[in-house]
Enzyme design. Structure first.
Site, PDB file in Angstrom:
ATOM      1  N   ASP A  52       0.862  -1.181   0.000  1.00 43.63           N
ATOM      2  CA  ASP A  52       0.000   0.000   0.000  1.00 43.63           C
ATOM      3  C   ASP A  52       0.897   1.228   0.000  1.00 43.63           C
ATOM      4  OD1 ASP A  52      -2.504   1.476   0.267  1.00 43.63           O
ATOM      5  OD2 ASP A  52      -1.897   1.873   2.331  1.00 43.63           O
ATOM      6  N   GLY A 105      -2.776   8.963  -4.327  1.00 42.87           N
ATOM      7  CA  GLY A 105      -4.006   9.453  -4.939  1.00 42.87           C
ATOM      8  C   GLY A 105      -3.877  10.769  -5.679  1.00 42.87           C
ATOM      9  N   CYS A 140      -4.318  -1.445  -2.099  1.00 40.34           N
ATOM     10  CA  CYS A 140      -4.505  -0.028  -2.403  1.00 40.34           C
ATOM     11  C   CYS A 140      -5.360   0.064  -3.655  1.00 40.34           C
ATOM     12  CB  CYS A 140      -3.138   0.627  -2.626  1.00 40.34           C
ATOM     13  SG  CYS A 140      -3.199   2.317  -3.262  1.00 40.34           S
ATOM     14  N   ASN A 141      -6.506   0.710  -3.552  1.00 46.43           N
ATOM     15  CA  ASN A 141      -7.391   0.836  -4.709  1.00 46.43           C
ATOM     16  C   ASN A 141      -6.735   1.615  -5.845  1.00 46.43           C
ATOM     17  OD1 ASN A 141      -9.596   0.739  -2.252  1.00 46.43           O
ATOM     18  ND2 ASN A 141     -10.296  -0.287  -4.095  1.00 46.43           N
ATOM     19  N   CYS A 144     -10.931   3.448  -0.911  1.00 43.76           N
ATOM     20  CA  CYS A 144      -9.505   3.626  -0.628  1.00 43.76           C
ATOM     21  C   CYS A 144      -9.252   2.804   0.624  1.00 43.76           C
ATOM     22  CB  CYS A 144      -9.151   5.092  -0.390  1.00 43.76           C
ATOM     23  SG  CYS A 144      -7.500   5.341   0.321  1.00 43.76           S
ATOM     24  N   THR A 145      -8.232   1.953   0.603  1.00 39.00           N
ATOM     25  CA  THR A 145      -8.026   1.045   1.728  1.00 39.00           C
ATOM     26  C   THR A 145      -7.784   1.777   3.043  1.00 39.00           C
ATOM     27  OG1 THR A 145      -5.683   0.850   1.117  1.00 39.00           O
ATOM     28  CG2 THR A 145      -7.178  -0.826   0.276  1.00 39.00           C
ATOM     29  N   HIS A 146      -7.266   3.005   2.993  1.00 44.45           N
ATOM     30  CA  HIS A 146      -7.083   3.767   4.227  1.00 44.45           C
ATOM     31  C   HIS A 146      -8.399   3.901   5.002  1.00 44.45           C
ATOM     32  CE1 HIS A 146      -3.044   4.898   2.946  1.00 44.45           C
ATOM     33  NE2 HIS A 146      -2.861   5.432   4.132  1.00 44.45           N
TER      34      HIS A 146
END
Length: 271
Positions: free
Chosen positions: A9, A42, A73-74, A186-188
């Site tokens: 990520d 991003g 991570c998208n 978003c993985t965050h």
């Protein structure tokens, strides 16, 4: 020791995927790499995302040669996954993409919120997912780099009040647009899924891709047995290691050490 899975990520946002996998298979031997040197992804161009993420993938393969790499991570997944597979054809990759299809299934209002990075919001792949699986829905998108930065740098040391305040602008935005489902793209954001759901209330469902990604990872791992790679057993739990690619501030080293202690991880240092 063989590495079953490597997770990649831009920072610590993809850890919910690692945690979810380890809950199901504690004996899985995993490493996690956060490309903190190049955070955030991003706001980068397509070319930068591809080159920076592929640099990390090469380091991971050279050092560990894992059975599979989860791109947690998208933004990396929708932008660089195809190129990763082209450059590293002997390594299986599992991508994380916005859970638009599950959201469209559960939405009654047919208005879906998409919370993501600006890169993911604007990517043609995301638009295709919407066209393929939510063509009868109105999708309200929000790129939120400020919330991503909060999660990466402040979340783990923030109070509950600060966390709820951080997600409120995004939730209020989706509420004002009539959304009854919000995709965490978003993985965050998965680190704050509970807080987001709390602020949303019962009328809005928060959706992510953890279950699908982990199931796919296990399917890939089973396939690797056929070509002689060691699969996951059911022995005692193995502690995962976290690596980063650099620090933007001197105090970051201390912060990541503390972060690893909180999350039962070994800190491997800089990759």
């Amino acid at each position: 020791m063989d590495i079953n899975f490597a997770f990649l990520d831009s920072g610590t946002g993809g850890l919910p995927y690692l945690k979810y996998l380890k809950e199901r298979k504690p004996a899985a031997n995993c490493i996690y790499v956060g490309d903190t040197k190049n955070f955030p992804y991003g706001e980068k161009s397509r070319e930068e995302i591809i080159e920076k993420s592929c640099e990390c993938v090469k380091k991971i393969i050279d050092k560990w040669n894992p059975n599979a790499i989860v791109i947690a991570c998208n933004t990396m997944s929708v932008t660089a996954l195809e190129e990763m597979r082209n450059r590293f054809p002997f390594t299986p990759f599992i991508g994380t993409v916005p859970a638009i299809k599950p959201a469209s299934i559960i939405s009654k209002s047919r208005i879906i919120g998409l919370l993501a990075t600006n890169a993911t919001v604007n990517h043609p792949y995301t638009k295709k997912l919407i066209s393929d699986f939510a063509s009868d829905c109105r999708v309200i998108s929000r790129g939120d780099p400020e919330l991503i930065s909060f999660i990466e740098h402040k979340y783990y040391f923030a109070t509950e009040e600060q966390r709820l305040a951080a997600v409120k602008p995004a939730v209020d935005f989706f509420k004002s647009n009539g959304c009854d489902a919000i995709v965490l793209a978003c993985t965050h954001f998965l680190n704050m899924a509970e807080e987001i759901q709390m602020v949303c209330g019962e009328k809005i469902k928060v959706v992510d891709s953890r279950d699908g990604v982990v199931r796919h990872a296990f399917d890939v791992e089973s396939e690797r047995e056929v070509i002689g790679k060691k699969s996951i057993g059911f022995e005692k739990k193995i502690k995962s290691e976290l690596y980063v690619t650099g620090f933007s501030e001197v105090k970051d080293s201390e912060r990541y050490l503390s972060f690893c202690l909180q999350n039962d991880l070994k800190f491997g240092g800089i990759l």
